[in-house]
Design a protein around this motif. Structure first.
Motif, PDB file in Angstrom:
ATOM      1  N   MET A   1      26.170  39.307 -29.693  1.00 38.76           N
ATOM      2  CA  MET A   1      26.103  37.747 -29.819  1.00 38.76           C
ATOM      3  C   MET A   1      25.640  36.966 -28.708  1.00 38.76           C
ATOM      4  SD  MET A   1      27.591  35.107 -31.412  1.00 38.76           S
ATOM      5  CE  MET A   1      29.297  35.376 -32.335  1.00 38.76           C
ATOM      6  N   LEU A   2      25.047  35.930 -28.717  1.00 39.90           N
ATOM      7  CA  LEU A   2      24.433  35.238 -27.627  1.00 39.90           C
ATOM      8  C   LEU A   2      24.547  33.960 -27.842  1.00 39.90           C
ATOM      9  CD1 LEU A   2      22.395  35.139 -25.224  1.00 39.90           C
ATOM     10  CD2 LEU A   2      20.513  35.029 -26.879  1.00 39.90           C
ATOM     11  N   GLY A   3      24.967  33.083 -26.924  1.00 42.90           N
ATOM     12  CA  GLY A   3      25.201  31.846 -26.866  1.00 42.90           C
ATOM     13  C   GLY A   3      24.020  30.975 -26.037  1.00 42.90           C
ATOM     14  N   VAL A   4      23.282  30.103 -26.274  1.00 40.17           N
ATOM     15  CA  VAL A   4      22.125  29.487 -25.534  1.00 40.17           C
ATOM     16  C   VAL A   4      22.639  27.949 -25.324  1.00 40.17           C
ATOM     17  CG1 VAL A   4      19.778  29.102 -25.675  1.00 40.17           C
ATOM     18  CG2 VAL A   4      20.721  31.104 -26.598  1.00 40.17           C
ATOM     19  N   ARG A   5      22.241  27.492 -24.347  1.00 36.51           N
ATOM     20  CA  ARG A   5      22.528  25.981 -24.237  1.00 36.51           C
ATOM     21  C   ARG A   5      21.080  25.721 -24.037  1.00 36.51           C
ATOM     22  NH1 ARG A   5      27.581  24.895 -22.122  1.00 36.51           N
ATOM     23  NH2 ARG A   5      28.785  26.625 -21.047  1.00 36.51           N
ATOM     24  N   LEU A   6      20.967  24.275 -24.729  1.00 41.25           N
ATOM     25  CA  LEU A   6      19.783  23.671 -25.037  1.00 41.25           C
ATOM     26  C   LEU A   6      19.843  22.202 -24.591  1.00 41.25           C
ATOM     27  CD1 LEU A   6      18.720  24.779 -28.670  1.00 41.25           C
ATOM     28  CD2 LEU A   6      18.179  25.755 -26.546  1.00 41.25           C
ATOM     29  N   ASP A   7      18.927  21.574 -23.914  1.00 37.08           N
ATOM     30  CA  ASP A   7      18.931  20.332 -23.708  1.00 37.08           C
ATOM     31  C   ASP A   7      18.872  19.543 -24.895  1.00 37.08           C
ATOM     32  OD1 ASP A   7      16.093  19.348 -24.344  1.00 37.08           O
ATOM     33  OD2 ASP A   7      15.560  20.661 -22.818  1.00 37.08           O
ATOM     34  N   SER A   8      19.482  18.272 -24.790  1.00 41.47           N
ATOM     35  CA  SER A   8      19.676  17.335 -25.968  1.00 41.47           C
ATOM     36  C   SER A   8      18.375  17.121 -26.852  1.00 41.47           C
ATOM     37  CB  SER A   8      20.487  16.037 -25.881  1.00 41.47           C
ATOM     38  OG  SER A   8      19.722  15.432 -24.687  1.00 41.47           O
ATOM     39  N   GLU A   9      17.286  17.139 -26.073  1.00 43.36           N
ATOM     40  CA  GLU A   9      16.432  16.699 -26.854  1.00 43.36           C
ATOM     41  C   GLU A   9      15.740  18.011 -27.795  1.00 43.36           C
ATOM     42  OE1 GLU A   9      11.400  15.943 -26.086  1.00 43.36           O
ATOM     43  OE2 GLU A   9      12.638  15.746 -24.553  1.00 43.36           O
ATOM     44  N   LEU A  10      15.776  18.939 -27.112  1.00 45.43           N
ATOM     45  CA  LEU A  10      15.259  20.465 -27.833  1.00 45.43           C
ATOM     46  C   LEU A  10      16.212  20.658 -28.842  1.00 45.43           C
ATOM     47  CD1 LEU A  10      13.323  22.574 -28.146  1.00 45.43           C
ATOM     48  CD2 LEU A  10      14.605  24.082 -26.347  1.00 45.43           C
ATOM     49  N   GLU A  11      17.542  20.359 -28.656  1.00 45.53           N
ATOM     50  CA  GLU A  11      18.454  20.660 -29.586  1.00 45.53           C
ATOM     51  C   GLU A  11      18.372  19.568 -30.983  1.00 45.53           C
ATOM     52  OE1 GLU A  11      22.995  21.600 -30.712  1.00 45.53           O
ATOM     53  OE2 GLU A  11      22.465  20.989 -28.474  1.00 45.53           O
ATOM     54  N   GLU A  12      18.006  18.468 -30.599  1.00 45.75           N
ATOM     55  CA  GLU A  12      17.771  17.457 -31.634  1.00 45.75           C
ATOM     56  C   GLU A  12      16.345  17.973 -32.528  1.00 45.75           C
ATOM     57  OE1 GLU A  12      17.559  13.503 -30.032  1.00 45.75           O
ATOM     58  OE2 GLU A  12      19.486  13.909 -29.166  1.00 45.75           O
ATOM     59  N   ARG A  13      15.408  18.303 -31.830  1.00 46.80           N
ATOM     60  CA  ARG A  13      14.149  18.694 -32.511  1.00 46.80           C
ATOM     61  C   ARG A  13      14.537  19.815 -33.395  1.00 46.80           C
ATOM     62  NH1 ARG A  13      10.150  19.707 -28.078  1.00 46.80           N
ATOM     63  NH2 ARG A  13       8.729  20.158 -29.820  1.00 46.80           N
ATOM     64  N   LEU A  14      15.158  20.981 -32.834  1.00 47.69           N
ATOM     65  CA  LEU A  14      15.608  22.292 -33.450  1.00 47.69           C
ATOM     66  C   LEU A  14      16.440  21.767 -34.686  1.00 47.69           C
ATOM     67  CD1 LEU A  14      15.600  25.286 -33.991  1.00 47.69           C
ATOM     68  CD2 LEU A  14      17.771  24.999 -32.301  1.00 47.69           C
ATOM     69  N   ALA A  15      17.289  20.872 -34.563  1.00 51.85           N
ATOM     70  CA  ALA A  15      18.024  20.459 -35.735  1.00 51.85           C
ATOM     71  C   ALA A  15      17.390  19.592 -36.879  1.00 51.85           C
ATOM     72  CB  ALA A  15      19.167  19.119 -35.288  1.00 51.85           C
ATOM     73  N   ALA A  16      16.198  18.953 -36.294  1.00 58.29           N
ATOM     74  CA  ALA A  16      15.218  18.110 -37.354  1.00 58.29           C
ATOM     75  C   ALA A  16      14.507  19.397 -38.206  1.00 58.29           C
ATOM     76  CB  ALA A  16      14.428  17.333 -36.651  1.00 58.29           C
ATOM     77  N   VAL A  17      13.865  20.482 -37.370  1.00 54.25           N
ATOM     78  CA  VAL A  17      13.316  21.288 -38.106  1.00 54.25           C
ATOM     79  C   VAL A  17      14.042  22.177 -39.079  1.00 54.25           C
ATOM     80  CG1 VAL A  17      12.090  23.610 -37.679  1.00 54.25           C
ATOM     81  CG2 VAL A  17      11.537  21.521 -36.090  1.00 54.25           C
ATOM     82  N   ALA A  18      15.190  22.536 -38.746  1.00 58.03           N
ATOM     83  CA  ALA A  18      16.264  22.993 -39.586  1.00 58.03           C
ATOM     84  C   ALA A  18      16.465  22.574 -40.907  1.00 58.03           C
ATOM     85  CB  ALA A  18      17.491  23.359 -38.837  1.00 58.03           C
ATOM     86  N   ARG A  19      16.738  21.144 -40.718  1.00 54.95           N
ATOM     87  CA  ARG A  19      17.030  20.447 -41.807  1.00 54.95           C
ATOM     88  C   ARG A  19      15.648  20.315 -42.612  1.00 54.95           C
ATOM     89  NH1 ARG A  19      19.395  16.747 -38.170  1.00 54.95           N
ATOM     90  NH2 ARG A  19      17.554  15.642 -37.648  1.00 54.95           N
ATOM     91  N   THR A  20      14.493  19.987 -41.949  1.00 53.67           N
ATOM     92  CA  THR A  20      13.231  20.037 -43.033  1.00 53.67           C
ATOM     93  C   THR A  20      13.094  21.442 -43.704  1.00 53.67           C
ATOM     94  OG1 THR A  20      12.089  18.751 -41.331  1.00 53.67           O
ATOM     95  CG2 THR A  20      10.732  19.760 -42.595  1.00 53.67           C
TER      96      THR A  20
END
Length: 78
Positions: A1-20
């Protein structure tokens, strides 16, 4: 198990790619980490092979000369 902290911009971009792509953020992050590790692990192995081949081509006489020089210098210090 690994937890990773992302800055808000990167997390938003990741979420957008995931949705797409209809995938989870974890799936995409896992794939990205796997690709990164594969890339750098392979690069490490290539470099190790390169150095091994280079070392095997080196003349043994040069190794003996090196160690003889070290022994002479060591003897001079005694």
């Amino acid at each position: 198990m690994l937890g990773v902290r992302l800055d808000s911009e990167l997390e938003e971009r990741l979420a957008a790619v995931a949705r797409t792509q209809g995938r989870s953020k974890s799936d995409i992050a896992r794939e990205a980490v796997r690709r990164y590790v594969d890339l750098y692990d392979e690069a490490y192995r290539r470099e190790a092979r390169r150095q091994s081949v280079r070392a095997s081509r080196r003349e043994v006489a040069a190794d003996y000369a090196f160690w003889e020089t070290i022994e002479r210098e060591d003897a001079a210090w005694k």
